[in-house]
Write a protein that holds these residues in place. Structure first.
Motif, PDB file in Angstrom:
ATOM      1  N   LEU A 109      -4.334  -8.527   3.605  1.00 60.97           N
ATOM      2  CA  LEU A 109      -4.753  -7.074   4.057  1.00 60.97           C
ATOM      3  C   LEU A 109      -3.599  -6.534   4.838  1.00 60.97           C
ATOM      4  O   LEU A 109      -3.984  -5.301   5.370  1.00 60.97           O
ATOM      5  CB  LEU A 109      -6.067  -7.225   4.746  1.00 60.97           C
ATOM      6  CG  LEU A 109      -7.418  -7.865   3.998  1.00 60.97           C
ATOM      7  CD1 LEU A 109      -8.407  -8.017   4.727  1.00 60.97           C
ATOM      8  CD2 LEU A 109      -7.505  -6.604   3.062  1.00 60.97           C
ATOM      9  N   GLU A 162      -0.467  -4.250   6.010  1.00 59.21           N
ATOM     10  CA  GLU A 162      -0.323  -3.014   5.512  1.00 59.21           C
ATOM     11  C   GLU A 162       0.504  -2.972   4.503  1.00 59.21           C
ATOM     12  O   GLU A 162       0.616  -2.201   3.535  1.00 59.21           O
ATOM     13  CB  GLU A 162       0.534  -2.088   6.789  1.00 59.21           C
ATOM     14  CG  GLU A 162       0.789  -0.610   6.623  1.00 59.21           C
ATOM     15  CD  GLU A 162      -0.391   0.009   6.153  1.00 59.21           C
ATOM     16  OE1 GLU A 162      -0.278   1.184   5.391  1.00 59.21           O
ATOM     17  OE2 GLU A 162      -1.212  -0.090   6.768  1.00 59.21           O
ATOM     18  N   TRP A 166      -5.986  -3.092  -1.569  1.00 64.10           N
ATOM     19  CA  TRP A 166      -5.139  -4.492  -1.405  1.00 64.10           C
ATOM     20  C   TRP A 166      -5.896  -5.562  -2.109  1.00 64.10           C
ATOM     21  O   TRP A 166      -7.350  -5.489  -2.355  1.00 64.10           O
ATOM     22  CB  TRP A 166      -5.557  -4.839   0.223  1.00 64.10           C
ATOM     23  CG  TRP A 166      -4.541  -4.190   0.983  1.00 64.10           C
ATOM     24  CD1 TRP A 166      -3.595  -4.346   1.807  1.00 64.10           C
ATOM     25  CD2 TRP A 166      -5.273  -2.673   1.768  1.00 64.10           C
ATOM     26  NE1 TRP A 166      -3.156  -3.495   2.595  1.00 64.10           N
ATOM     27  CE2 TRP A 166      -3.983  -2.350   2.656  1.00 64.10           C
ATOM     28  CE3 TRP A 166      -6.152  -1.812   1.351  1.00 64.10           C
ATOM     29  CZ2 TRP A 166      -4.059  -1.040   3.188  1.00 64.10           C
ATOM     30  CZ3 TRP A 166      -6.089  -0.435   1.910  1.00 64.10           C
ATOM     31  CH2 TRP A 166      -4.934  -0.173   2.986  1.00 64.10           C
ATOM     32  N   ASN A 207      -9.912   0.752   2.585  1.00 67.51           N
ATOM     33  CA  ASN A 207      -9.869   0.849   4.196  1.00 67.51           C
ATOM     34  C   ASN A 207     -11.328   0.482   4.654  1.00 67.51           C
ATOM     35  O   ASN A 207     -11.235  -0.155   5.644  1.00 67.51           O
ATOM     36  CB  ASN A 207      -9.388   2.181   4.626  1.00 67.51           C
ATOM     37  CG  ASN A 207      -9.134   2.147   6.015  1.00 67.51           C
ATOM     38  OD1 ASN A 207      -8.198   1.416   6.594  1.00 67.51           O
ATOM     39  ND2 ASN A 207     -10.190   2.732   6.598  1.00 67.51           N
ATOM     40  N   GLN A 264     -11.555  -2.933   5.192  1.00 66.96           N
ATOM     41  CA  GLN A 264     -10.988  -3.337   6.416  1.00 66.96           C
ATOM     42  C   GLN A 264     -11.743  -3.001   7.613  1.00 66.96           C
ATOM     43  O   GLN A 264     -11.779  -4.285   8.667  1.00 66.96           O
ATOM     44  CB  GLN A 264      -9.453  -2.664   6.467  1.00 66.96           C
ATOM     45  CG  GLN A 264      -8.620  -2.735   5.371  1.00 66.96           C
ATOM     46  CD  GLN A 264      -7.418  -3.823   5.513  1.00 66.96           C
ATOM     47  OE1 GLN A 264      -7.709  -4.547   6.170  1.00 66.96           O
ATOM     48  NE2 GLN A 264      -6.283  -3.627   4.934  1.00 66.96           N
ATOM     49  N   ASP A 273     -13.131  -5.841  10.359  1.00 73.14           N
ATOM     50  CA  ASP A 273     -12.968  -5.468  11.935  1.00 73.14           C
ATOM     51  C   ASP A 273     -14.622  -5.925  12.606  1.00 73.14           C
ATOM     52  O   ASP A 273     -14.205  -6.440  13.714  1.00 73.14           O
ATOM     53  CB  ASP A 273     -12.627  -4.031  12.405  1.00 73.14           C
ATOM     54  CG  ASP A 273     -12.489  -3.839  13.795  1.00 73.14           C
ATOM     55  OD1 ASP A 273     -11.180  -3.933  14.073  1.00 73.14           O
ATOM     56  OD2 ASP A 273     -13.311  -3.415  14.469  1.00 73.14           O
ATOM     57  N   ARG A 292     -14.755 -11.136  11.123  1.00 70.55           N
ATOM     58  CA  ARG A 292     -13.386 -11.338  10.457  1.00 70.55           C
ATOM     59  C   ARG A 292     -13.575 -12.316   9.196  1.00 70.55           C
ATOM     60  O   ARG A 292     -13.062 -13.401   9.297  1.00 70.55           O
ATOM     61  CB  ARG A 292     -12.281 -11.759  11.269  1.00 70.55           C
ATOM     62  CG  ARG A 292     -11.844 -10.897  12.300  1.00 70.55           C
ATOM     63  CD  ARG A 292     -11.349  -9.527  11.904  1.00 70.55           C
ATOM     64  NE  ARG A 292     -10.120  -9.989  11.068  1.00 70.55           N
ATOM     65  CZ  ARG A 292      -9.339  -8.993  10.350  1.00 70.55           C
ATOM     66  NH1 ARG A 292      -9.854  -7.575  10.459  1.00 70.55           N
ATOM     67  NH2 ARG A 292      -8.625  -9.312   9.667  1.00 70.55           N
TER      68      ARG A 292
END
Length: 325
Positions: free
Chosen positions: A251, A253, A283, A299, A302, A306, A309
């Motif tokens: 994950l 960038e 990803w 995203n 992602q 957050d 995890r």
């Protein structure tokens, strides 16, 4: 010689018994005195401190839960059906319809698809049924005193006291998990202070009992961390045997590629069809091993990571959201 040996055994037995029966309660109460002094320095009032710490005792069960690690890890093929069973899918759809009006309002206000709000609600607390019965101050104070993650849990304790000071919940009703995660969206106290909102306009942020506050707080969290309701979370995919997935997954960038680039590498939908024709970065994640499930995620995934995890958590929420019509 035998007499000395016998005396030694008796002494050892008494020492062991004393150790086994000893409790940290005395030192724990001294520790609370120090916490109260720190709380006074950040403006927590005496009446709140008195009520918050009334009858608070060391909770060994919370410490055991903090240190307990599951011995066997399930694969996603085993985990997803357990985390998102048919009965939960039905409940999610029923509750989505029941609360549609408020969910739709909040979804439009915060730019979050309502189905993801319901899915988070379902995975975190089984739609508010499993929120934890621990006194939050007691659990957090115990874990801070235990010392394994003292700084973290002391910070959470001060945040919890701040919530009480602000009047969103009473000390007696501030319940949560053994780790101090609170309410139907299971916010830690610091997350509450950062993201909880008043969803029904009554002046309180009640994530324990008020659905509008639960939904709005979850949506606000997602929005603040970067949610984009233009897109979904991702999809399960097929990988070609020639793909060096190990070097491409992750994950970070630099691991992100456009869907067109993944298409060129031979990645396809689970059905074998081409990937969507959309200009979006994705990803590759494969939480188990090289033979396990593979996903292309966006995203929004992602953002779910957050929140917690854990790929298993994020995928459970994602799969439940996909099942809501």
């Amino acid at each position: 010689m035998k007499k000395k040996l016998l005396l030694g055994i008796v002494s050892l037995f008494l020492a062991t018994s004393a150790s086994a029966s000893a409790t940290p309660e005395g030192d724990f109460q001294d520790y609370i005195v120090g916490l109260k002094n720190e709380a006074r320095e950040i403006g927590i009032s005496e009446p709140i401190l008195e009520r918050a710490f009334k009858n608070v005792a060391f909770k060994e069960k919370a410490v055991k839960s903090d240190r307990n690690q599951p011995e066997k890890k399930l694969t996603l093929d085993e985990y997803i059906p357990r985390a998102v069973p048919k009965w939960k899918i039905k409940q999610a759809n029923d509750l989505y319809k029941k609360h549609y009006k408020v969910l739709n309002r909040i979804g439009e206000e915060y730019g979050v698809q309502p189905r993801f709000i319901v899915a988070l609600w379902g995975v975190e607390s089984n739609f508010g049924k499993l929120t934890g019965g621990y006194n939050v101050i007691e659990a957090l104070t115990t874990l801070a005193y235990d010392g394994r993650r003292e700084a973290f849990f002391k910070k959470q304790t001060m945040a919890a006291l701040t919530i009480l000071q602000q009047g969103h919940i009473t000390p007696e009703n501030m319940k949560g998990s053994w780790a101090g995660a609170m309410g139907q969206c299971q916010f830690m106290p610091t997350s509450f202070l950062s993201y909880a909102v008043d969803g029904n306009g009554d002046g309180k942020k009640d994530i324990w009992n008020t659905h509008a506050d639960v939904f709005a707080s979850a949506a606000n969290y997602l929005k603040q961390v970067g949610w984009d309701d233009t897109y979904t979370w991702g999809r399960q995919v097929q990988l070609p045997e020639s793909l060096d997935a190990e070097s491409l997954k992750g994950l970070s960038e630099e691991k992100g590629k456009t869907l067109a680039q993944w298409q060129e590498l031979g990645v396809r939908r689970l059905t074998g069809k081409a990937l969507p024709d959309a200009d979006i970065k994705a990803w590759l994640v494969q939480p188990d091993d090289k033979d396990g499930r593979a996903y292309l995620v966006y995203n929004n995934y992602q953002v779910l990571m957050d929140w917690n995890r854990s790929h298993y958590f994020a995928l459970a929420v994602s799969h439940l959201a996909d099942s809501i019509k």
